[in-house]
Design an enzyme around this catalytic site. Structure first.
Site, mmCIF file in Angstrom:
data_model
loop_
_atom_site.group_PDB
_atom_site.id
_atom_site.type_symbol
_atom_site.label_atom_id
_atom_site.label_comp_id
_atom_site.label_asym_id
_atom_site.label_seq_id
_atom_site.Cartn_x
_atom_site.Cartn_y
_atom_site.Cartn_z
ATOM 1 C CG HIS A 1 -4.692 4.812 4.538
ATOM 2 N ND1 HIS A 1 -4.296 4.383 3.390
ATOM 3 C CD2 HIS A 1 -3.849 4.990 5.156
ATOM 4 C CE1 HIS A 1 -2.969 4.547 3.372
ATOM 5 N NE2 HIS A 1 -2.443 4.958 4.753
ATOM 6 C CD GLU B 1 0.339 6.405 5.916
ATOM 7 O OE1 GLU B 1 1.551 6.178 6.507
ATOM 8 O OE2 GLU B 1 -0.177 5.588 5.427
ATOM 9 C CB CYS C 1 -3.176 0.759 -2.476
ATOM 10 S SG CYS C 1 -3.170 2.302 -2.815
ATOM 11 C CG ASN C 2 -9.526 1.101 -2.817
ATOM 12 O OD1 ASN C 2 -10.542 0.032 -3.336
ATOM 13 N ND2 ASN C 2 -9.076 0.857 -1.478
ATOM 14 C CG ASP D 1 -1.719 1.426 1.705
ATOM 15 O OD1 ASP D 1 -2.335 1.665 0.134
ATOM 16 O OD2 ASP D 1 -1.683 1.904 2.389
ATOM 17 C CB SER D 2 -0.069 4.854 -0.446
ATOM 18 O OG SER D 2 -0.741 4.927 0.403
ATOM 19 C CB CYS E 1 -9.319 4.870 0.669
ATOM 20 S SG CYS E 1 -7.706 5.216 1.409
ATOM 21 C CE1 TYR F 1 2.483 5.509 -3.538
ATOM 22 C CE2 TYR F 1 0.930 3.660 -3.834
ATOM 23 C CZ TYR F 1 2.377 4.222 -3.833
ATOM 24 O OH TYR F 1 3.165 3.130 -3.622
HETATM 25 N N1 DGL Z 1 -4.813 3.305 1.182
HETATM 26 C C1 DGL Z 1 -4.991 3.518 -0.403
HETATM 27 C C2 DGL Z 1 -6.248 3.398 -1.069
HETATM 28 O O1 DGL Z 1 -6.803 2.232 -0.759
HETATM 29 C C3 DGL Z 1 -4.014 4.876 -0.540
HETATM 30 C C4 DGL Z 1 -4.312 6.319 -0.241
HETATM 31 C C5 DGL Z 1 -3.373 7.380 -0.582
HETATM 32 O O2 DGL Z 1 -2.080 6.955 -0.437
HETATM 33 O O3 DGL Z 1 -3.919 8.204 -1.000
HETATM 34 O O4 DGL Z 1 -6.526 4.248 -1.852
#
Ligand code: DGL
Length: 264
Positions: free
Chosen positions: A186, A152, A74-75, A11-12, A184, A43
């Site tokens: 997160h 984060e 990570c979507n 993931d990011s 997402c 991301y």
């Molecule tokens: N956790 C990520 C997602 O599912 C990335 C979020 C990010 O880094 O902006 O989209």
């Protein structure tokens, strides 16, 4: 490719730990290797080309370990890079996408909310999802800039996170949403806060469990499920500072862990 190799998950940042948690429950004897691309997170407001390049670099690292499958937890990375990853790497690649389909099947009011990053909601993958399933429900799409940064920072319940979240979530209720997709990885860490805002009558959909089951199916189909009779291990890597990642990952994983620095 051997069944004893670990499964790679990235993931990011730390969001993918919400998926790792579901994978751990579903596949208790598998070894798991997690990469948090923390020095490049978030991301969600970066260009697709950048996310694609990062996803390729991390997948290459995982394939070199080697791993027997990669989960793109990570979507945002799925939207930007999954097609490229699948043409470049021969290991099975299991990817996340906002759970619009199950949400449309579930909703009774016919109104579904989707919380995701800016990059995800503008991705071709997501627009295709809306075209495929949006005809059967009113889908209210809400980008949530800033939320990933709160996770984060390890702030899951604080006032700043609540103040940021409210204007994303409360308007969904005014629109009549009865199902909210966490688009997402997160955001499942913010589910308690979201639940407190929406009450018990709204379904909150976190696709982590479905992804873990899909991973099991894919490994089963190619005969690569581990047959070992012991609990699996987890290994954590970060492109950022291992010291701060150790603190944050230990908080979210609810166990003291060691974190290694990803090679440049
Ligand atoms: N956790 C990520 C997602 O599912 C990335 C979020 C990010 O880094 O902006 O989209």
């Amino acid at each position: 490719m051997s069944s004893i190799y670990p499964i790679g998950v990235f993931d990011s940042g730390v969001g993918g730990l919400s998926v790792l948690r579901d994978i751990r429950k579903e596949l208790s004897n598998e070894d798991l290797l997690y990469v948090a691309d923390s020095s490049h997170a978030p991301y969600g407001d970066k260009e697709s080309e950048y996310i694609e390049a990062r996803s390729i670099a991390i997948s290459q690292f995982l394939v070199d370990q080697p791993v027997k499958a990669i989960v793109v937890a990570c979507n945002t990375a799925t939207g930007a890079a999954v097609a490229k990853l699948r043409t470049r790497f021969s290991v099975p690649i299991i990817a996340m996408e906002p759970a619009v389909k199950p949400a449309v099947e579930k909703t009774k009011t016919g109104v579904v909310g989707v919380l995701a990053t800016r990059r995800t909601v503008s991705s071709e993958n997501f627009i295709n999802l809306l075209t495929r399933f949006g005809a059967n429900a009113d889908i209210v799409v809400q980008p949530c800039p800033g939320l990933v940064e709160q996770v984060e920072a390890g702030d899951l319940l604080g006032e700043k996170t609540r103040t940021l979240l409210e204007p994303f979530v409360l308007p969904l209720l005014e629109r009549g949403v009865d199902t909210i997709v966490l688009g997402c990885t997160h955001y499942p860490f913010l589910a308690p806060l979201i639940r407190a805002m929406v009450g018990i009558d709204v379904d909150i959909i976190d696709p982590g469990e479905a992804i873990a089951r899909e991973l099991r199916r894919r490994l089963e189909n190619i005969g690569r499920l581990s047959r070992r009779d012991r609990l699996g291990t987890e290994q954590f890597w970060t492109s950022g500072s291992p010291k701060s990642a150790k603190k944050l990952i230990s908080q979210l994983w609810e166990t003291e862990v060691e974190v290694m620095r990803l090679p440049e």
